[in-house]
Enzyme design. Structure first.
Site, PDB file in Angstrom:
ATOM      1  N   TRP A 100       0.822  -1.217   0.000  1.00 44.72           N
ATOM      2  CA  TRP A 100       0.000   0.000   0.000  1.00 44.72           C
ATOM      3  C   TRP A 100       0.855   1.266   0.000  1.00 44.72           C
ATOM      4  O   TRP A 100       0.571   2.214  -0.730  1.00 44.72           O
ATOM      5  CB  TRP A 100      -0.990   0.003   1.158  1.00 44.72           C
ATOM      6  CG  TRP A 100      -2.078  -1.019   0.953  1.00 44.72           C
ATOM      7  CD1 TRP A 100      -2.330  -2.106   1.735  1.00 44.72           C
ATOM      8  CD2 TRP A 100      -3.026  -1.075  -0.124  1.00 44.72           C
ATOM      9  NE1 TRP A 100      -3.375  -2.827   1.209  1.00 44.72           N
ATOM     10  CE2 TRP A 100      -3.821  -2.222   0.087  1.00 44.72           C
ATOM     11  CE3 TRP A 100      -3.274  -0.272  -1.252  1.00 44.72           C
ATOM     12  CZ2 TRP A 100      -4.858  -2.584  -0.792  1.00 44.72           C
ATOM     13  CZ3 TRP A 100      -4.302  -0.634  -2.113  1.00 44.72           C
ATOM     14  CH2 TRP A 100      -5.072  -1.770  -1.878  1.00 44.72           C
ATOM     15  N   ASP A 148      -1.519   6.552   6.314  1.00 42.04           N
ATOM     16  CA  ASP A 148      -2.625   5.701   5.881  1.00 42.04           C
ATOM     17  C   ASP A 148      -2.859   4.708   7.016  1.00 42.04           C
ATOM     18  O   ASP A 148      -2.067   3.784   7.229  1.00 42.04           O
ATOM     19  CB  ASP A 148      -2.235   4.982   4.579  1.00 42.04           C
ATOM     20  CG  ASP A 148      -3.316   4.008   4.107  1.00 42.04           C
ATOM     21  OD1 ASP A 148      -4.305   3.798   4.835  1.00 42.04           O
ATOM     22  OD2 ASP A 148      -3.155   3.466   2.999  1.00 42.04           O
ATOM     23  N   LYS A 198     -12.135  -1.767   6.486  1.00 41.00           N
ATOM     24  CA  LYS A 198     -11.322  -2.720   7.236  1.00 41.00           C
ATOM     25  C   LYS A 198     -11.799  -2.799   8.694  1.00 41.00           C
ATOM     26  O   LYS A 198     -12.127  -3.849   9.174  1.00 41.00           O
ATOM     27  CB  LYS A 198      -9.845  -2.325   7.180  1.00 41.00           C
ATOM     28  CG  LYS A 198      -9.312  -2.077   5.774  1.00 41.00           C
ATOM     29  CD  LYS A 198      -9.146  -3.345   4.962  1.00 41.00           C
ATOM     30  CE  LYS A 198      -9.051  -3.111   3.462  1.00 41.00           C
ATOM     31  NZ  LYS A 198      -7.881  -2.414   2.970  1.00 41.00           N
TER      32      LYS A 198
HETATM   33  C1  LIG Z   1      -7.424  -1.699   1.719  1.00 40.05           C
HETATM   34  C2  LIG Z   1      -6.395  -0.638   1.825  1.00 40.05           C
HETATM   35  C3  LIG Z   1      -6.303   0.416   0.894  1.00 40.05           C
HETATM   36  C4  LIG Z   1      -7.147   0.501  -0.357  1.00 40.05           C
HETATM   37  O1  LIG Z   1      -8.493   0.603  -0.156  1.00 40.05           O
HETATM   38  P1  LIG Z   1      -9.463   0.921  -1.434  1.00 40.05           P
HETATM   39  O2  LIG Z   1     -10.677   1.488  -0.761  1.00 40.05           O
HETATM   40  O3  LIG Z   1      -9.693  -0.388  -2.116  1.00 40.05           O
HETATM   41  O4  LIG Z   1      -8.758   1.905  -2.305  1.00 40.05           O
HETATM   42  C5  LIG Z   1      -5.343   1.378   1.098  1.00 40.05           C
HETATM   43  N1  LIG Z   1      -4.509   1.333   2.159  1.00 40.05           N
HETATM   44  C6  LIG Z   1      -4.575   0.336   3.076  1.00 40.05           C
HETATM   45  C7  LIG Z   1      -3.623   0.331   4.224  1.00 40.05           C
HETATM   46  C8  LIG Z   1      -5.510  -0.679   2.929  1.00 40.05           C
HETATM   47  O5  LIG Z   1      -5.564  -1.678   3.830  1.00 40.05           O
END
Ligand SMILES: *Cc1c(COP(=O)(O)O)cnc(C)c1O
Length: 360
Positions: free
Chosen positions: A102, A172, A196
């Site tokens: 990511w 993030d 998540k």
């Molecule tokens: C799942 C995830 C993303 C991407 O999520 P999307 O909504 O599919 O763009 C980005 N960063 C992290 C840390 C993630 O776990």
């Protein structure tokens, strides 16, 4: 009814009580005679819902007054492009710390809008660790420094908050937000996709320090301009109302469960059980350095990868769902977010024990 233990990384499991409340209110939300996804996002009732969700979220994370909270729609990864545009100001570069797929993707996207300097990477270690705090050499002229606190695919989590000095630190936090208390004051921006550890997909929550709203580039799309969202109290465009609604219920559930320090204790206990089990059995392996192991996503491999498909199939039949690892790393992955009960982890361990006895 046959509720499964869903170990999927996202969309992920939600608390039963939250889903039950949503079900009960679905045809008539708060006496409106409509569901929450049918009412106007500008109605007093819905605006109240957003306000309450924000209050509870701020309370859970002890968000200081000089930070604003935004509810945005769309993919989390849209922020990989929108954050550089919103924070560029008069600068031309940003620093990125790479510890998994990511953060790698964030830097590649960021490069479209500025010079994305990768100042540290653990790619050569197959993303099984994080850099030492002392190895981080942050450029004082960077617009921001970006990292990913928990790498969902690789199962790698920072055990510390990087020190970026006066450079705004952007994180993030998609797969670890609300899993434990966080010192928000260390950050410029915290952002997290909901699917998540919070709510259904479609919602991204941002915590932005108030001095950072003044530097968006002229090319920033209006819908993605943080200052526009702030001015419109997160209702500039039609929001992902169902996700915000569920997020609000999850925040109430977290508060009723003792808040984030209680969650941290439970999450530590769940993760420790699973890692201890893996470490004690030669049949299973987790490649991540112990100090950087994720509390939320536990990847593991079997001694013989020919057995992977059988493992997934038998686990599925035992009501332990979505254990197949990410296609980039293979093997298995158990995501054990807040909503995964401890009993789910116990059931997984007992399944793994039987599987190893049968095949080991
Ligand atoms: C799942 C995830 C993303 C991407 O999520 P999307 O909504 O599919 O763009 C980005 N960063 C992290 C840390 C993630 O776990």
């Amino acid at each position: 009814m046959n509720r499964a233990y869903n170990f999927g990384a996202g969309p992920a499991m939600l608390p039963d009580v939250v889903l039950q409340q949503a079900q009960e209110e679905m045809l008539d939300w708060h006496g409106t005679g409509m569901s929450v996804v049918e009412v106007s996002h500008r109605s007093a009732a819905f605006m109240e819902l957003v306000k309450k969700a924000e209050q509870d979220f701020r309370e859970l994370l002890s968000v200081p007054d000089n930070y604003k909270v935004l509810f945005l729609s769309g993919p989390t990864r849209a922020q990989f492009a929108l954050i550089p545009q919103n924070l560029i100001g008069k600068k031309s570069s940003a620093d990125y710390i790479q510890t998994g797929i990511w953060s790698e993707m964030a830097a590649i996207e960021g490069q479209k809008y500025l010079t994305a300097n990768v100042i540290a990477s653990t790619k050569d270690d197959a993303y099984t660790t994080v850099p030492q705090a002392s190895e981080l050499n942050i450029n004082p002229d960077a617009a921001f420094c970006h990292y990913t606190s928990n790498e969902t695919v690789n199962g790698v989590e920072f055990p510390y908050i990087p020190d970026s000095g006066d450079v705004p630190l952007v994180v993030d936090m998609t797969s670890s937000i609300l899993s434990r208390p966080v010192d928000v004051s260390r950050y410029g921006i915290i952002y997290a996709g909901a699917q998540k550890n919070i709510a259904p997909a479609g919602l991204v929550i941002l915590i932005v320090r108030e001095d950072l709203f003044d530097r968006a580039s002229a090319q920033t799309p209006t819908f993605g301009d943080f200052a526009v969202q702030l001015k419109n109290e997160s209702l500039y465009y039609t929001p992902s109302s169902f996700s915000i609604y569920i997020a609000g219920l999850v925040f109430q559930w977290l508060k009723a469960s003792g808040g984030l320090s209680a969650m941290a204790d439970i999450n530590q206990r769940k993760a420790k059980k699973l890692y201890d089990f893996i470490d004690q059995h030669d049949f299973y392996q987790n490649p991540v350095e112990k100090s950087a192991r994720s509390l939320m996503n536990v990847p593991f491999t079997l001694a013989d990868d020919q057995l992977d498909a059988t493992f997934v199939k038998q686990a599925d039949a035992a009501n332990l769902k979505a254990l197949k690892g990410h296609r980039f790393v293979g093997g298995m992955r158990a995501s054990i977010y807040n909503a995964m009960p401890e009993a789910g982890v116990d059931a997984l361990i007992s399944f793994m024990q039987d599987f190893a006895a049968q095949h080991g």
